[in-house]
Design a protein around this motif. Structure first.
Motif, short mmCIF file in Angstrom:
data_model
loop_
_atom_site.label_atom_id
_atom_site.label_comp_id
_atom_site.label_asym_id
_atom_site.label_seq_id
_atom_site.Cartn_x
_atom_site.Cartn_y
_atom_site.Cartn_z
N GLY A 163 137.80 -17.33 53.76
CA GLY A 163 138.89 -18.22 53.39
C GLY A 163 139.21 -18.16 51.91
N PRO A 164 140.14 -18.98 51.45
CA PRO A 164 140.54 -18.96 50.05
C PRO A 164 139.40 -19.14 49.06
CG PRO A 164 142.12 -20.23 51.32
CD PRO A 164 140.99 -19.92 52.25
N ASP A 165 138.35 -19.86 49.47
CA ASP A 165 137.25 -20.14 48.54
C ASP A 165 136.42 -18.92 48.18
OD1 ASP A 165 138.03 -22.77 48.44
OD2 ASP A 165 136.56 -23.46 49.92
N VAL A 166 136.59 -17.80 48.87
CA VAL A 166 135.80 -16.61 48.53
C VAL A 166 136.34 -15.93 47.26
CG1 VAL A 166 135.19 -16.21 50.93
CG2 VAL A 166 137.13 -14.95 49.95
N MET A 167 137.51 -16.34 46.79
CA MET A 167 138.08 -15.73 45.58
C MET A 167 137.46 -16.36 44.34
SD MET A 167 142.09 -15.07 46.57
CE MET A 167 142.49 -16.79 46.83
N ARG A 168 136.92 -15.51 43.47
CA ARG A 168 136.24 -15.98 42.26
C ARG A 168 136.96 -15.48 41.01
NH1 ARG A 168 130.11 -14.00 43.85
NH2 ARG A 168 130.02 -14.91 45.95
N TRP A 169 136.99 -16.30 39.99
CA TRP A 169 137.60 -15.97 38.70
C TRP A 169 136.51 -15.40 37.81
CZ3 TRP A 169 141.95 -14.79 36.67
CH2 TRP A 169 142.33 -15.10 35.37
N GLU A 170 136.53 -14.09 37.57
CA GLU A 170 135.44 -13.40 36.90
C GLU A 170 135.94 -12.46 35.81
OE1 GLU A 170 132.47 -13.06 40.80
OE2 GLU A 170 133.44 -11.26 40.01
N LYS A 171 135.00 -12.05 34.95
CA LYS A 171 135.30 -11.04 33.95
C LYS A 171 135.07 -9.65 34.55
CE LYS A 171 134.35 -13.73 29.78
NZ LYS A 171 133.56 -13.83 28.52
N ILE A 172 135.99 -8.72 34.24
CA ILE A 172 135.86 -7.34 34.69
C ILE A 172 136.17 -6.39 33.54
CG2 ILE A 172 136.52 -7.91 37.08
CD1 ILE A 172 139.27 -6.56 36.42
N ASP A 173 135.72 -5.17 33.66
CA ASP A 173 136.07 -4.12 32.72
C ASP A 173 137.26 -3.34 33.27
OD1 ASP A 173 134.10 -4.38 30.64
OD2 ASP A 173 132.62 -3.61 32.06
N VAL A 174 138.17 -2.98 32.39
CA VAL A 174 139.28 -2.11 32.76
C VAL A 174 139.19 -0.85 31.91
CG1 VAL A 174 141.79 -1.84 32.95
CG2 VAL A 174 140.73 -4.08 33.38
N ALA A 175 139.08 0.30 32.55
CA ALA A 175 138.91 1.55 31.83
C ALA A 175 140.21 2.00 31.17
CB ALA A 175 138.43 2.64 32.80
N GLU A 176 140.10 2.95 30.28
CA GLU A 176 141.30 3.58 29.73
C GLU A 176 141.93 4.44 30.82
OE1 GLU A 176 142.85 3.08 26.74
OE2 GLU A 176 141.41 1.42 26.80
N PRO A 177 143.24 4.60 30.80
CA PRO A 177 143.90 5.33 31.89
C PRO A 177 143.53 6.81 31.92
CG PRO A 177 145.45 4.82 30.13
CD PRO A 177 144.20 4.06 29.82
N GLY A 178 143.31 7.29 33.12
CA GLY A 178 143.06 8.71 33.32
C GLY A 178 144.38 9.45 33.52
N PRO A 179 144.33 10.73 33.86
CA PRO A 179 145.55 11.50 34.09
C PRO A 179 146.43 10.83 35.16
CG PRO A 179 143.66 12.96 33.98
CD PRO A 179 143.11 11.56 33.99
N GLY A 180 147.70 10.66 34.83
CA GLY A 180 148.64 10.08 35.77
C GLY A 180 148.55 8.58 35.92
N GLU A 181 147.75 7.91 35.06
CA GLU A 181 147.58 6.46 35.15
C GLU A 181 148.18 5.75 33.95
OE1 GLU A 181 143.51 5.68 37.70
OE2 GLU A 181 143.32 5.97 35.53
N VAL A 182 148.42 4.46 34.13
CA VAL A 182 148.94 3.60 33.06
C VAL A 182 148.13 2.30 33.08
CG1 VAL A 182 150.92 2.27 32.25
CG2 VAL A 182 151.26 4.57 33.17
N ARG A 183 147.75 1.83 31.90
CA ARG A 183 147.13 0.51 31.79
C ARG A 183 148.20 -0.48 31.40
NH1 ARG A 183 141.41 -1.32 28.96
NH2 ARG A 183 141.84 -3.57 28.87
N ILE A 184 148.31 -1.56 32.16
CA ILE A 184 149.33 -2.56 31.85
C ILE A 184 148.68 -3.93 31.64
CG2 ILE A 184 151.14 -1.34 33.10
CD1 ILE A 184 150.92 -3.45 35.30
N HIS A 185 149.28 -4.69 30.74
CA HIS A 185 148.96 -6.11 30.56
C HIS A 185 149.93 -6.87 31.45
CE1 HIS A 185 147.98 -9.96 28.72
NE2 HIS A 185 149.28 -10.16 28.60
N GLN A 186 149.40 -7.58 32.43
CA GLN A 186 150.27 -8.21 33.41
C GLN A 186 150.78 -9.56 32.91
OE1 GLN A 186 149.74 -6.49 37.48
NE2 GLN A 186 147.90 -7.76 37.29
N THR A 187 152.05 -9.78 33.13
CA THR A 187 152.69 -11.04 32.73
C THR A 187 152.95 -11.95 33.92
OG1 THR A 187 154.79 -9.85 32.79
CG2 THR A 187 153.74 -10.14 30.63
N ALA A 188 153.00 -11.38 35.11
CA ALA A 188 153.21 -12.17 36.33
C ALA A 188 152.80 -11.33 37.53
CB ALA A 188 154.66 -12.61 36.46
#
Length: 325
Positions: free
Chosen positions: A12-37
């Protein structure tokens, strides 16, 4: 480190947790974005609950739709640069402050469309596009029924179908939702809680039925949706908010008028870059021209995604909902 919603076990909805994660630098063909919405969609609940298996198992971040600003680009990416405003549909992982996205899945947001609108309209709006313009070519001669007319896809589809000249019939479960749908292109509305939608469709159409029924509800509207169709009409099952349809009997299609049935998904319609650009381009065009208005009716903090899921599954939301990191 950035914050994200993570699912370590389905439920159910309660399984979703607000956590810290690592985001790698983009590899070939990838883009890192800062999400606004980030857009909220019913399919998000399917992955969280396990109705749809997450492609890479757990843990995962839900969400297939978002908008943001390009931070860095990987090798081979030439059509995007840092600072570009972009939006996307897929792959999973949208419920995060920052993320990596394949560059060929990103489209530049045109001037005149803000980030929240873009984030909330990509999946729903491109779904409406393929339903009305590709799965069945809606036009002035078309009579259609759209279940969940006050939902995100429904409000977009109603406006678009009315612009195309169709006779547009919808269903919803409350007077408020019926009024909302009527303000968004639906000429005829049926309250499925107090009326028999099959009988009402027959009344509205003079017994002829509809050319096409768009059904994202599933269990509760099948096989009634089939009884709303003309002979050789098309039933488009594109969701299952009330639960899956089990043990479907193909013989029903013959018995009820040599009907056609399809179970499409957006991801097949935008699999190629060419198809993605064409589908998104037509959506951007109708929004910029004011033919389709995207209204963000609910907004939640990303950290409160569990409450957003509860409200969505409780049918307390209308139209478009966004999560804000």
């Amino acid at each position: 480190m950035v914050q994200a919603i993570c699912v370590h076990e389905i439920g159910g909805p309660d399984v979703m947790r607000w956590e810290k994660i690592d985001v790698a630098e983009p590899g070939p063909g990838e883009v890192r974005i800062h999400q606004t919405a980030i857009g909220l969609n019913f399919i998000d609940t399917y992955f969280r609950s396990g109705l749809y298996p997450a492609p890479n198992g757990t843990p995962f971040s839900p969400g297939n739709e978002g908008a943001g600003i390009v931070q860095t680009v990987g090798e081979g990416v030439s059509h995007l640069k840092p600072g570009d405003r972009v939006a996307y549909v897929g792959p999973l992982g949208a419920y995060a402050q920052e993320r990596l996205v394949p560059a060929d899945r990103l489209v530049v947001i045109p001037d005149g469309i803000d980030d929240k609108t873009a984030a909330g309209m990509m999946l729903k709006g491109m779904t409406a596009q393929y339903l009305l313009r590709q799965t069945f070519r809606v036009g002035p001669e078309t009579t259609l029924l759209f279940h969940a007319a006050a939902g995100g896809v429904g409000l977009i589809a109603g406006q678009w179908a009315a612009h195309l000249g169709a006779t547009v019939i919808g269903t919803a479960g409350s007077d408020d939702k019926i009024a909302l749908a009527q303000a968004h292109g639906y000429q005829h509305m049926i309250n499925y809680r107090t009326e028999n939608f099959v009988e009402r469709v027959k009344e509205i159409t003079g017994g002829k039925g509809c050319d096409v029924v768009y059904d994202s509800v599933g269990h509760d509207t099948c096989p009634g949706s089939l009884d709303c169709l003309k002979p050789r009409g098309l039933w488009v099952s594109f969701g299952q908010s009330s639960g899956p349809i089990r043990d479907f009997n193909l013989a029903l299609l013959a018995q009820k008028g040599s009907l056609f049935a399809t179970r499409p998904t957006l991801f097949n319609y935008i699999a190629s870059r060419e198809d993605l650009e064409a589908t998104a381009g037509e959506l951007f065009d109708v929004v910029l021209k004011g033919i389709v208005k995207i209204e963000v009716n609910q907004e939640y903090r990303l950290a409160d995604a569990a409450q957003a899921h509860r409200d969505l599954e409780g049918r307390k939301t209308t139209g478009t909902t966004v999560l804000v990191p």
